[in-house]
Design an enzyme around this catalytic site. Structure first.
Site, PDB file in Angstrom:
ATOM      1  N   SER A  71     -18.529 -43.899  33.941  1.00  0.00           N
ATOM      2  CA  SER A  71     -18.003 -43.675  32.600  1.00  0.00           C
ATOM      3  C   SER A  71     -19.058 -44.072  31.577  1.00  0.00           C
ATOM      4  O   SER A  71     -19.801 -45.038  31.780  1.00  0.00           O
ATOM      5  CB  SER A  71     -16.748 -44.534  32.390  1.00  0.00           C
TER       6      SER A  71
ATOM      7  N   HIS B 124     -20.593 -36.265  34.702  1.00  0.00           N
ATOM      8  CA  HIS B 124     -20.785 -35.031  33.930  1.00  0.00           C
ATOM      9  C   HIS B 124     -21.634 -34.019  34.716  1.00  0.00           C
ATOM     10  O   HIS B 124     -21.312 -32.831  34.761  1.00  0.00           O
ATOM     11  CB  HIS B 124     -21.507 -35.335  32.614  1.00  0.00           C
TER      12      HIS B 124
HETATM   13  P1  AMP Z   1     -16.283 -37.407  28.476  1.00  0.00           P
HETATM   14  O1  AMP Z   1     -17.704 -37.218  28.054  1.00  0.00           O
HETATM   15  O2  AMP Z   1     -15.936 -38.808  28.868  1.00  0.00           O
HETATM   16  O3  AMP Z   1     -15.309 -36.784  27.509  1.00  0.00           O
HETATM   17  O4  AMP Z   1     -16.113 -36.577  29.810  1.00  0.00           O
HETATM   18  C1  AMP Z   1     -16.431 -35.200  29.865  1.00  0.00           C
HETATM   19  C2  AMP Z   1     -15.939 -34.635  31.164  1.00  0.00           C
HETATM   20  O5  AMP Z   1     -16.550 -35.334  32.249  1.00  0.00           O
HETATM   21  C3  AMP Z   1     -14.423 -34.798  31.345  1.00  0.00           C
HETATM   22  O6  AMP Z   1     -13.900 -33.633  31.979  1.00  0.00           O
HETATM   23  C4  AMP Z   1     -14.334 -36.000  32.236  1.00  0.00           C
HETATM   24  O7  AMP Z   1     -13.149 -36.026  33.015  1.00  0.00           O
HETATM   25  C5  AMP Z   1     -15.543 -35.802  33.120  1.00  0.00           C
HETATM   26  N1  AMP Z   1     -15.928 -37.076  33.727  1.00  0.00           N
HETATM   27  C6  AMP Z   1     -16.182 -38.246  33.098  1.00  0.00           C
HETATM   28  N2  AMP Z   1     -16.435 -39.215  34.006  1.00  0.00           N
HETATM   29  C7  AMP Z   1     -16.326 -38.633  35.227  1.00  0.00           C
HETATM   30  C8  AMP Z   1     -16.462 -39.106  36.564  1.00  0.00           C
HETATM   31  N3  AMP Z   1     -16.764 -40.365  36.835  1.00  0.00           N
HETATM   32  N4  AMP Z   1     -16.283 -38.221  37.567  1.00  0.00           N
HETATM   33  C9  AMP Z   1     -15.964 -36.925  37.317  1.00  0.00           C
HETATM   34  N5  AMP Z   1     -15.824 -36.425  36.084  1.00  0.00           N
HETATM   35  C10 AMP Z   1     -16.007 -37.267  35.054  1.00  0.00           C
END
Ligand code: AMP
Length: 287
Positions: A185, A37
C-alpha cells in the site's frame, strides 16, 4: 510512454486507438506506485493492445479529516515505474480540470456502502464512483483493472457499471503482498518501524480465519472474534472486523456462500485495510 494531462487530449487519443482497432486496458491509481499497481498493468498488458494508467489523487474521496494533503506523491518516480511496467499512456489530470467549480450532477452510492470503509468514511464511495465514471468517459477502456485489496471498491464499481450500462469489463485482481504478508500500500511508508512489524498481523489474522473456515468453522461471529483477538495484540486501533457476504456485503451468521473477512486498523499515521475472500467451493461439503 506518452504522458497526457488534458482531458480532451486523452479522449482524442482513446478514440484514435479505438479507430485503429486497438483495445484499451485501464489501470486507475492514486500514484506512489508499488507492485500492487504494476501487477494490474501486467495483467492489462496480457489482455489489451494499449495500457492506460491514470495517476490522480482524487480529493472527492477523502473526508475533511483524512489524509488528502499528506497522501504520498512522487510523479517522477511514478513515471519511471509506469514506463518500466509497460504502460503506454500515463494520464495525469489536474484537479481543476477534473472538478470545475460548477457541477450540475453528483453521484450517490446507495448499496454496498453501509458497512466497512463506506461506514467509516462517509461519502468516500460517492467520490470513488464519481472519479471512476469520469475516468471511464475520458479513457474509454474496454477493460479496467482493480485490486481486490479494495474489495468493497470492486463491489461498488461493479454495481456502478451495471447501473449505468457502462461498456467496460471490470477485472478484479489478487492482492500483492510483502514477504511477511502485509498488503502492499502507498500508505505503508507512514508506519513506524514497530508498527510495520505489527502490521503483518492483519494478513496473519486473515490467513488464520481462512484456515478455520476451510477446516469447517461456519460461525461468522466466531471468525470475527478470532480475528479481533489477533488484532488486539497490535499497537494499532481496530476500526472494523467484519465477516460479510461477497460481493453483496450483507451481514451473515452461517458461512455457506462466498464471503469476505475484512479488517481496517488505524496506526498512528496510516489506516490500513486488508481482506480475504473465501468462496463457497473452499468451504467443506456438508456445511
Ligand atoms: P490506489 O492507488 O491505492 O487507489 O490503488 C489503485 C489500484 O491498485 C486499486 O485498484 C487498488 O485496489 C490496487 N491496489 C493497491 N494496492 C494493491 C495491492 N497490494 N495488490 C493489488 N492491487 C492493489
Amino acid at each position: 510512454m506518452k504522458i497526457i494531462s488534458s482531458i480532451k487530449d486523452m479522449q482524442l487519443e482513446a478514440k484514435k486507438q479505438m479507430k485503429r482497432g486497438n483495445t484499451i486496458g485501464f489501470v486507475p491509481t492514486m500514484g506512489f506506485l508499488h507492485e500492487g499497481h504494476t501487477s494490474l498493468v501486467k495483467r492489462a498488458r496480457e489482455e489489451d493492445d494499449i495500457v492506460v494508467m491514470s495517476v490522480f489523487v482524487n480529493p472527492l474521496q477523502f473526508g475533511p479529516n483524512e489524509d488528502f494533503d499528506r497522501y504520498p506523491r512522487d510523479i517522477k518516480r511514478d513515471e519511471e515505474l509506469a514506463r518500466e511496467a509497460g504502460v503506454d499512456i500515463l494520464f495525469y489530470p489536474h484537479v481543476r480540470e477534473m472538478y470545475p467549480e460548477d457541477r450540475t450532477t453528483t453521484l450517490t452510492v446507495n448499496k454496498r456502502v453501509d458497512t466497512l470503509c463506506g461506514e467509516s468514511r462517509p461519502g468516500h464511495f460517492d467520490g470513488v464512483a464519481t472519479v471512476v465514471l469520469k475516468l471511464f468517459q475520458i479513457v474509454l477502456p474496454d477493460r479496467a483493472y482493480f485490486g481486490l485489496k479494495d474489495a468493497q471498491q470492486v463491489a461498488v464499481i461493479k454495481g456502478l457499471v451495471e447501473d449505468f450500462n457502462v461498456p467496460v469489463e471490470i477485472v478484479p485482481c489478487p492482492i500483492v503482498r510483502e514477504v511477511d504478508g502485509l498488503a502492499k500500500s502507498s500508505r505503508n511508508v507512514y508506519l513506524t518501524p514497530s508498527e510495520r512489524t505489527d502490521a503483518s498481523e492483519l494478513s496473519n489474522s486473515l490467513v488464520r480465519a481462512k484456515e478455520a473456515i476451510r477446516s469447517g468453522e461456519t460461525s461468522a461471529s466466531k471468525i470475527k472474534r478470532l480475528v479481533e483477538e489477533m488484532l488486539q495484540q497490535t499497537v494499532g486501533e481496530i476500526d472494523y472486523v467484519e465477516v460479510l457476504s461477497y460481493p453483496g456485503l450483507k451481514p451473515i451468521e452461517a458461512i455457506d456462500e462466498d464471503i469476505i473477512v475484512a479488517v481496517a486498523v488505524q496506526f498512528s499515521a496510516a489506516r490500513l485495510i486488508d481482506n480475504v475472500i473465501v468462496t463457497r467451493s473452499e468451504i467443506p461439503i456438508g456445511v
